[in-house]
Design a protein around this motif. Structure first.
Motif, mmCIF file in Angstrom:
data_model
loop_
_atom_site.group_PDB
_atom_site.id
_atom_site.type_symbol
_atom_site.label_atom_id
_atom_site.label_comp_id
_atom_site.label_asym_id
_atom_site.label_seq_id
_atom_site.Cartn_x
_atom_site.Cartn_y
_atom_site.Cartn_z
ATOM 1 N N MET A 102 11.988 22.846 74.102
ATOM 2 C CA MET A 102 10.631 23.259 74.477
ATOM 3 C C MET A 102 10.620 24.771 74.749
ATOM 4 S SD MET A 102 9.127 20.356 74.218
ATOM 5 C CE MET A 102 7.479 20.859 74.773
ATOM 6 N N THR A 103 9.531 25.428 74.362
ATOM 7 C CA THR A 103 9.469 26.892 74.455
ATOM 8 C C THR A 103 8.125 27.366 75.009
ATOM 9 O OG1 THR A 103 8.533 27.073 72.238
ATOM 10 C CG2 THR A 103 10.949 27.170 72.418
ATOM 11 N N CYS A 104 8.082 28.654 75.322
ATOM 12 C CA CYS A 104 6.834 29.308 75.701
ATOM 13 C C CYS A 104 6.062 29.639 74.431
ATOM 14 C CB CYS A 104 7.130 30.568 76.498
ATOM 15 S SG CYS A 104 7.887 30.235 78.083
ATOM 16 N N GLY A 250 -3.292 30.220 76.324
ATOM 17 C CA GLY A 250 -2.864 30.952 77.518
ATOM 18 C C GLY A 250 -1.767 30.261 78.302
ATOM 19 N N GLU A 251 -1.530 28.977 78.015
ATOM 20 C CA GLU A 251 -0.524 28.229 78.795
ATOM 21 C C GLU A 251 0.888 28.390 78.253
ATOM 22 O OE1 GLU A 251 -1.355 27.478 81.524
ATOM 23 O OE2 GLU A 251 -3.487 26.983 81.501
ATOM 24 N N ARG A 252 1.026 28.905 77.046
ATOM 25 C CA ARG A 252 2.339 29.209 76.484
ATOM 26 C C ARG A 252 3.247 27.987 76.448
ATOM 27 N NH1 ARG A 252 0.933 31.571 73.563
ATOM 28 N NH2 ARG A 252 2.930 32.418 72.992
ATOM 29 N N ILE A 253 2.848 27.017 75.664
ATOM 30 C CA ILE A 253 3.698 25.830 75.531
ATOM 31 C C ILE A 253 3.833 25.455 74.053
ATOM 32 C CG2 ILE A 253 1.752 24.260 76.048
ATOM 33 C CD1 ILE A 253 5.371 23.612 77.145
ATOM 34 N N GLY A 254 5.072 25.263 73.646
ATOM 35 C CA GLY A 254 5.379 24.910 72.270
ATOM 36 C C GLY A 254 6.806 24.409 72.201
ATOM 37 N N PHE A 281 12.968 33.700 79.386
ATOM 38 C CA PHE A 281 12.030 32.561 79.433
ATOM 39 C C PHE A 281 12.542 31.526 80.435
ATOM 40 C CE2 PHE A 281 11.631 34.136 75.026
ATOM 41 C CZ PHE A 281 10.269 34.338 74.955
ATOM 42 N N VAL A 282 13.877 31.286 80.370
ATOM 43 C CA VAL A 282 14.591 30.282 81.165
ATOM 44 C C VAL A 282 14.249 28.878 80.676
ATOM 45 C CG1 VAL A 282 15.218 29.409 83.449
ATOM 46 C CG2 VAL A 282 14.764 31.858 83.118
ATOM 47 N N ASN A 283 12.980 28.500 80.772
ATOM 48 C CA ASN A 283 12.542 27.227 80.187
ATOM 49 C C ASN A 283 11.043 27.312 79.957
ATOM 50 O OD1 ASN A 283 13.135 26.362 83.473
ATOM 51 N ND2 ASN A 283 11.066 26.113 82.708
ATOM 52 N N ALA A 284 10.516 26.396 79.149
ATOM 53 C CA ALA A 284 9.063 26.331 78.968
ATOM 54 C C ALA A 284 8.439 25.857 80.279
ATOM 55 C CB ALA A 284 8.720 25.372 77.836
ATOM 56 N N PRO A 285 7.204 26.312 80.577
ATOM 57 C CA PRO A 285 6.573 25.942 81.849
ATOM 58 C C PRO A 285 6.611 24.428 82.077
ATOM 59 C CG PRO A 285 5.221 27.547 80.682
ATOM 60 C CD PRO A 285 6.339 27.169 79.748
ATOM 61 N N SER A 286 7.098 24.046 83.252
ATOM 62 C CA SER A 286 7.417 22.652 83.544
ATOM 63 C C SER A 286 6.197 21.728 83.479
ATOM 64 C CB SER A 286 8.049 22.575 84.939
ATOM 65 O OG SER A 286 8.238 21.254 85.338
ATOM 66 N N SER B 241 9.163 36.840 91.492
ATOM 67 C CA SER B 241 8.582 35.578 91.058
ATOM 68 C C SER B 241 8.149 34.772 92.269
ATOM 69 C CB SER B 241 9.590 34.775 90.253
ATOM 70 O OG SER B 241 10.455 34.075 91.116
ATOM 71 N N TYR B 242 7.425 33.693 91.992
ATOM 72 C CA TYR B 242 7.020 32.752 93.031
ATOM 73 C C TYR B 242 7.971 31.556 93.086
ATOM 74 C CZ TYR B 242 2.849 35.597 92.958
ATOM 75 O OH TYR B 242 1.998 36.668 93.029
ATOM 76 N N SER B 243 9.046 31.635 92.298
ATOM 77 C CA SER B 243 9.943 30.489 92.130
ATOM 78 C C SER B 243 10.532 30.017 93.450
ATOM 79 C CB SER B 243 11.082 30.862 91.183
ATOM 80 O OG SER B 243 10.582 31.175 89.910
ATOM 81 N N LYS B 244 11.018 30.973 94.249
ATOM 82 C CA LYS B 244 11.679 30.610 95.494
ATOM 83 C C LYS B 244 10.678 30.515 96.642
ATOM 84 C CE LYS B 244 15.485 31.166 93.070
ATOM 85 N NZ LYS B 244 15.569 31.441 91.633
ATOM 86 N N ASP B 245 9.690 31.409 96.663
ATOM 87 C CA ASP B 245 8.661 31.362 97.713
ATOM 88 C C ASP B 245 8.019 29.985 97.767
ATOM 89 O OD1 ASP B 245 9.122 34.055 97.575
ATOM 90 O OD2 ASP B 245 7.039 34.622 97.157
ATOM 91 N N LEU B 246 7.672 29.487 96.587
ATOM 92 C CA LEU B 246 6.860 28.265 96.515
ATOM 93 C C LEU B 246 7.648 27.080 95.961
ATOM 94 C CD1 LEU B 246 3.520 29.802 95.110
ATOM 95 C CD2 LEU B 246 4.128 29.362 97.502
ATOM 96 N N SER B 247 8.949 27.255 95.729
ATOM 97 C CA SER B 247 9.768 26.172 95.148
ATOM 98 C C SER B 247 9.187 25.676 93.827
ATOM 99 C CB SER B 247 9.895 25.001 96.131
ATOM 100 O OG SER B 247 10.846 25.272 97.122
ATOM 101 N N ILE B 248 8.870 26.611 92.944
ATOM 102 C CA ILE B 248 8.312 26.225 91.627
ATOM 103 C C ILE B 248 9.027 26.977 90.495
ATOM 104 C CG2 ILE B 248 6.032 25.555 92.498
ATOM 105 C CD1 ILE B 248 4.999 28.352 91.587
ATOM 106 N N PRO B 249 10.373 27.005 90.511
ATOM 107 C CA PRO B 249 11.074 27.823 89.505
ATOM 108 C C PRO B 249 10.832 27.358 88.077
ATOM 109 C CG PRO B 249 12.621 26.375 90.619
ATOM 110 C CD PRO B 249 11.321 26.288 91.381
ATOM 111 N N GLY B 250 10.542 26.066 87.893
ATOM 112 C CA GLY B 250 10.322 25.554 86.534
ATOM 113 C C GLY B 250 9.017 26.017 85.920
#
Lengths: 393, 393
Positions: A102-104, A250-254, A281-286, B241-250
């Motif tokens: 999965m990608t952005c 705008g959600e960047r999912i692919g 990127f790390v990963n596509a938005p969860s 990032s907001y990954s650690k502040d909000l626990s949403i790294p994904g």
């Protein structure tokens, strides 16, 4: 230099594009946005299907703690599974979750792929006209962007591709349905391309990949189908997104998917799990991964785009524009009556019509009209389109 | 080669890390995940604050058509405005929306920044130990990654930084609170670093940027504050990032902000609006932009991390481990009693305790313990930590 020289050069070179956008913004400010006919952006104007909103609300309402955590780089395993199951049908080749990452969006997918594949100086062949950002994607990762012309009707010119292949060729990158032409490559031409790449790979003793960027796959008209890439060639990699299917760019999912029989599939998948990470990127938005998992095969109502295409094509034919009616995507790429497409676009601006010169897609002598706009915009722009054409006929 | 040589090399070099992860996975499969004490990942274990879930649900329930469309590359204007307003307070320097660009997390921000700044061969100086992905980020964009040691207590060694600066230096990249050490750089040391970079920029007649990666800014203990970067130096750029502040790294949501008085601010912002596009990010995920806009300054309950830190530090002190109690982040970086930190990590694995060798952060002779885990995991692992230490004392 205070910013990268390469970036500065791109900014300077694209300054005429920026100027045109600035002119568009100025026209909107002066005349009111609704009085300007903006055909310049491929920003889908249809709302997402109701199923998208429902799935999003459902997932947001029920997701537990940890739903927004990191996951394995390729994506949530169950999401990759859904995609693989759908792709198996779409491409007619049995796929597994391990073949999918999965990608952005598709742009993210292409960068992840190219970073994984390209050694410095490796060439990527792209038929033109094309989405011009490909040039940057290839350059980002040290590759050489090499263009070949398409045929007059924007179908693949296999002889031109064959002539361009050499010992540095790493991949051929195609885009069907095509931005900016709307052309769809036929099953026969893809099969012939697959045969060509297989023969050349043997001859040159290196795998030449077929990269297929297909975010417009579902946007085809008159009952057409976009042929399977995976059936045409087994050293192939698909990059795509849900941006156009679901009107959510705008959600960047692919995702990207590697042919299950690709010779080096495991290495490529492992390389992409690394490159998606190190490119940042790390990963596509969860959350969006989970949403699209439940919506495989869904798309906005394509008939609406077909109606817009017909409205525009009929109107522009009457107005004297020349083009083949495109079978897919939501772009029309008519010829300009003068060689200087930038000048023609500027003439259209005088009628408050915003389009993009074909030169911006390495297809000079044309303009791109993105018709993912309200019907009214099309209808009300037609007289202006006609007046401009009459000045040159 | 079928994948890029550089990527293959990274994969081979990091094979021992992969082996350790595989060993961890094997241990979990063999003993059950809950019987393995996994301190190897910086994946926050606290759930997002309730406000996050509420804001997400609210936005999803009320967002109209077009909510998921493309937006200007820097992000939704009102989101950039919210961030700028909050940053103005946090950094103590008046910011505007135009100084902010929303990104796919801090990793995305750093790649966008480095692509915008680096010419081939430009050097980026990074104090070690450090998050080792920085090396890849710099290399992605043709830069040279140059490390300088930190002091014994992991504070900035300004003499080492001064000695490393040369005519190729483009930036110094710092990370405070630090991964993996948990150290926070003092206001005095940042002011001195700012003075040093200002003096060296004059001397070398080129701007040397200070890049500050600060995703752990809100995770500090004992009432400490992380000093402002923007007050220390005006040629500075924040990535976070907001990954650690909000626990949403994904979810991959963060931003970069350029000092409002930076000499080339407009050029850098324009360059980053280009690089976020051509690197394939295009824009930060639309929905999450809207969600975080309403949550400026919010974080999970930091006291919980402080309690975990104290639980771990007290236990490990009793067990004979040596370290300074870290003021921030959720990592402890104790010394290993033997030089070979990989061997020590392997000994811990025999007690079903998973940690990461300091070598993986260019800080050999240490291990990194990520204590963003359940209290039980800490408590139940302490006897194992103690037994391993006793074998070497």
């Amino acid at each position: 230099m205070t910013i990268a020289q390469k970036v500065r050069t791109v900014m300077e070179k694209s300054s005429w594009i920026r100027k045109m956008f600035e002119e568009g913004a100025r026209l909107k400010a002066q005349h009111g946005a609704k009085n300007v006919f903006d055909f310049s952006l491929g920003n889908p104007n249809l709302p997402p299907p109701d199923e998208f909103g429902n799935a999003l609300l459902d997932i947001v309402s029920t997701c537990g703690p940890g739903s927004h955590c990191y996951m394995p780089q390729p994506g949530h395993p169950q999401v990759c599974e859904s995609v693989a199951a759908y792709l198996s049908e779409e491409q007619g080749v049995a796929m597994e979750a391990a073949d999918v990452l999965m990608t952005c969006g598709a742009a993210g997918a292409l960068n992840v792929i190219l970073k994984a594949l390209l050694d410095p100086g490796d060439e990527v062949i792209v038929p033109t006209p094309c989405f011009v950002e490909y040039r940057f994607y290839v350059d980002n990762h040290g590759g050489e962007f090499r263009t070949v012309p398409s045929k007059e009707d924007f179908s693949l010119d296999l002889e031109a591709i064959e002539a361009a292949i050499n010992a540095k060729t790493k991949a051929v990158l195609i885009n069907s349905p095509n931005n900016p032409t709307g052309q769809v490559y036929s099953e026969e031409s893809l099969a012939a391309l697959g045969d060509l790449l297989a023969a050349k790979s043997r001859e040159l003793d290196r795998v030449i990949y077929l990269l297929s960027d297909e975010p417009y796959r579902k946007i085809v008209f008159d009952g057409q189908k976009v042929p399977s890439i995976f059936k045409a060639y087994d050293q192939s990699i698909v990059a795509t997104s849900y941006s156009k299917d679901l009107s959510i760019p705008g959600e960047r999912i692919g995702f990207t998917a590697v042919h299950p029989s690709a010779t080096y599939k495991e290495e490529i998948m492992a390389a992409m799990a690394l490159t998606i990470r190190i490119l940042g990127f790390v990963n596509a938005p969860s959350l969006m991964q989970r949403v699209v998992a439940d919506l495989q095969g869904l798309s906005v109502d394509i008939d609406i785009y077909q109606r817009k295409r017909d409205l525009l094509c009929n109107g522009l034919t009457d107005a004297g524009y020349e083009f083949d009616v495109p079978p897919g995507a939501f772009y029309l790429f008519p010829k300009t009556p003068i060689e200087d497409d930038v000048a023609f676009v500027q003439e259209l601006q005088k009628e408050l019509i915003l389009t993009v010169p074909g030169s911006g897609f390495l297809g000079p002598g044309h303009i791109r009209i993105a018709y993912c706009v309200d019907d009214d915009t099309i209808v009300n722009a037609l007289p202006g389109f006609k007046r401009v054409m009459q000045r040159f006929k």
